[in-house]
Motif scaffolding. Structure first.
Motif, PDB file in Angstrom:
ATOM      1  N   ARG A 214      84.400  53.472  13.740  1.00 19.97           N
ATOM      2  CA  ARG A 214      84.442  52.161  13.103  1.00 19.97           C
ATOM      3  C   ARG A 214      83.657  52.192  11.796  1.00 19.97           C
ATOM      4  O   ARG A 214      82.813  53.075  11.580  1.00 19.97           O
ATOM      5  CB  ARG A 214      83.851  51.072  14.017  1.00 19.97           C
ATOM      6  N   TYR A 216      81.086  49.875   9.369  1.00 19.59           N
ATOM      7  CA  TYR A 216      80.129  48.773   9.427  1.00 19.59           C
ATOM      8  C   TYR A 216      79.726  48.410   7.995  1.00 19.59           C
ATOM      9  O   TYR A 216      79.512  49.300   7.172  1.00 19.59           O
ATOM     10  CB  TYR A 216      78.895  49.154  10.243  1.00 19.59           C
ATOM     11  N   TYR A 218      77.463  45.468   5.327  1.00 17.83           N
ATOM     12  CA  TYR A 218      76.536  44.369   5.114  1.00 17.83           C
ATOM     13  C   TYR A 218      76.430  44.143   3.608  1.00 17.83           C
ATOM     14  O   TYR A 218      76.857  44.979   2.796  1.00 17.83           O
ATOM     15  CB  TYR A 218      75.154  44.673   5.705  1.00 17.83           C
ATOM     16  N   GLU A 230      77.170  40.574   8.295  1.00 17.28           N
ATOM     17  CA  GLU A 230      77.448  41.901   8.827  1.00 17.28           C
ATOM     18  C   GLU A 230      78.828  41.888   9.502  1.00 17.28           C
ATOM     19  O   GLU A 230      79.192  40.921  10.184  1.00 17.28           O
ATOM     20  CB  GLU A 230      76.381  42.326   9.843  1.00 17.28           C
ATOM     21  N   SER A 232      82.162  44.634  11.175  1.00 18.32           N
ATOM     22  CA  SER A 232      82.599  45.961  11.623  1.00 18.32           C
ATOM     23  C   SER A 232      84.108  45.936  11.785  1.00 18.32           C
ATOM     24  O   SER A 232      84.693  44.906  12.145  1.00 18.32           O
ATOM     25  CB  SER A 232      81.928  46.353  12.941  1.00 18.32           C
TER      26      SER A 232
END
Length: 515
Positions: A214, A216, A218, A230, A232
């Motif tokens: 995955r 991720y 921010y 945030e 994902s």
């Protein structure tokens, strides 16, 4: 203390600078505003090149790539039931038909969303960046829709040894008054001392985790990570898609298409400038007067058209340049370079040669030959642009509830344009040669499966054969009907002949009785 996104961005940007310098150089000789220098803004006046071959080439090549990769009113991808799953549905034709119909509807809905969200315009901008800079980053905003295109000077990327992106950082400059209220509450910004239109840098950091496959992300402003932003994403539907034109092992970025021909563009620019300046000098008219001559220039200037003035014609001469031969050499060199660039950028002037009799087949052959040179570009764009784009589109529409959910483990997705289209074009050429050869062999046509030939021809044209080609049952039924009609037609003359014979016998019998 962990490194901030801004510090990491600046550290990774050092390696990117050499690619930015190349992109600025390529834009200078093609379309300067497509990749301006860092200090450029909306009021910047860009220099105008002395030749238009570079701009024409970029626009022409972009149009061809857009039409080849994303043809109008036609999905650029196809979803099919996987071969191992297809065996299971052989005993359930109704379920198979239902799934295939759902897949077709998903393709059509994705194509409509692609067109209605102005993604075609974004793809044109992206491809122009690839041709000039070699790199671009696509982002699918979840709320706004559409696609945002980042230029190379607005993001950095890191790739692993096989070219898979493992880290990306983007830099957006937004006005303070456009930031959400909850974001302003987390920042140490004194709004009383700031103007509303003052810009702040917003960094978005996207990293890949091999643990769960995955991405991720921010966001960071003024060195502070913003809470609540945030996110994902699964790796195959990540809304951040870094695109490159060529795959360079060991390099995080790609070279551009224009960079391969930058030498010819620079030379043509210099020659075009020299020819233009020399032509302007040659076009100016300057008269020279002999200092000790009897002709007075003031009288000549005052004399009306057709008037008379005292003087000697040898006292006045017109200044001319003895550079005709040199200008011809420069013009011939420039024409040769322009011809090479026309082939490189697939301009029409390269496809059709100069001549009175140019056949359509000759033009088609040269056009196909030039199209084949883009095979390498189609290959990488199908894997790094079209496939991620198709997966992301289907994921967005699935979340919106506009398409039916189909389990990923029973379907496969394939790109049907670009390189695939070139392959179909070659198949069509082979079929043409085959059919022409069969027509010259006596009795060879009787052993050819014309139904198979028709289906192969339709596949090479990317056409659905449903309703176009007769099935074996339809052919057998038509043959039976033809036989029945032939038998009926043969029966009519026999019946007529029998009736005539019976009438003749009756006539003969009546004549004998009367006798």
């Amino acid at each position: 203390m962990a490194e901030t996104a801004k510090a990491l961005y600046e550290r990774l940007a050092i390696e990117r600078e050499v690619y930015i310098d190349r992109a600025e150089d390529c834009a200078k000789y093609t379309i300067p505003f497509l990749f301006p220098k860092k200090e450029a803004n909306g009021t910047t006046k860009y220099p105008t090149p002395y030749q238009a071959v570079g701009a024409r080439g970029v626009n022409n090549l972009t149009s061809k790539l857009v039409l080849a990769l994303f043809p109008p009113n036609t999905p650029f991808f196809r979803q099919d039931i996987r071969d191992d799953v297809l065996k299971y549905y052989e005993s359930k034709p109704e379920d198979k038909q239902e799934i295939e119909q759902a897949l077709v509807q998903r393709e059509q809905t994705a194509q409509k969303y692609f067109e209605s969200s102005q993604m075609r315009v974004s793809m044109e901008v992206c491809l122009k960046q690839l041709i000039i800079a070699g790199n671009a980053l696509l982002f699918f905003p979840p709320k706004e829709g559409g696609i945002k295109v980042y230029k190379l000077n607005s993001y950095v990327v890191q790739r692993d040894f096989v070219g898979h992106p493992i880290q990306m950082i983007t830099c957006d400059k937004l006005a303070i008054n456009t930031l959400p209220y909850e974001v302003l509450g987390q920042l140490d910004i004194d709004l009383s001392t700031k103007r509303g239109d003052e810009l702040v840098e917003v960094y978005t950091h996207i990293t890949y985790s091999s643990k769960d496959n995955r991405y991720y992300s921010y966001q960071e402003i003024e060195g502070k990570q913003i809470d609540g932003y945030e996110q994902s994403f699964p790796a195959d539907v990540c809304p951040w898609i870094p695109v490159r034109l060529f795959k360079m092992d060991g390099e995080h970025y790609s070279r551009s298409y224009v960079e391969e021909y930058i030498g010819d563009l620079k030379t043509l620019e210099g020659l075009s400038k020299a020819i233009a300046e020399m032509s302007a000098i040659a076009a100016s008219v300057i008269y020279l007067v002999r200092p000790n001559g009897v002709t007075q220039p003031s009288k000549i200037m005052k004399t009306k058209n057709g008037g008379f003035v005292t003087g000697n014609k040898e006292d006045v001469t017109c200044l001319s340049l003895d550079k005709t031969q040199d200008m011809q050499i420069a013009k011939m060199t420039a024409d040769a370079i322009e011809s090479r660039l026309s082939y490189a950028f697939m301009l029409n002037s390269a496809v059709q040669r100069s001549g009175e009799r140019v056949t359509a087949e000759e033009i088609r052959y040269v056009a196909n030959e030039l199209e084949d040179t883009l095979g390498g570009i189609y290959s990488i764009l199908s894997q790094e642009l079209q496939l991620p784009l198709a997966n992301t589109l289907l994921n967005i529409l699935s979340k919106k509830g506009e398409i039916a959910d189909v389990p990923k483990d029973i379907v496969s997705l394939a790109v049907t344009t670009g390189m695939e289209a070139i392959g179909r074009g070659h198949d069509q050429q082979k079929l043409t040669v085959f059919i022409q050869g069969i027509a010259q062999i006596p009795d060879a046509a009787s052993v050819v499966n014309w139904e198979g030939v028709a289906r192969a021809w339709a596949n090479s044209c990317n056409l659905d054969t449903t309703g176009l080609i007769k099935t074996a049952e339809q052919i057998q039924q038509e043959q039976q009907q033809a036989q029945m009609m032939a038998m009926a037609q043969a029966a009519v003359p026999n019946a007529t002949k029998g009736a005539m014979d019976a009438m003749n016998q009756q006539t003969q019998g009546g004549s004998e009785s009367n006798g």
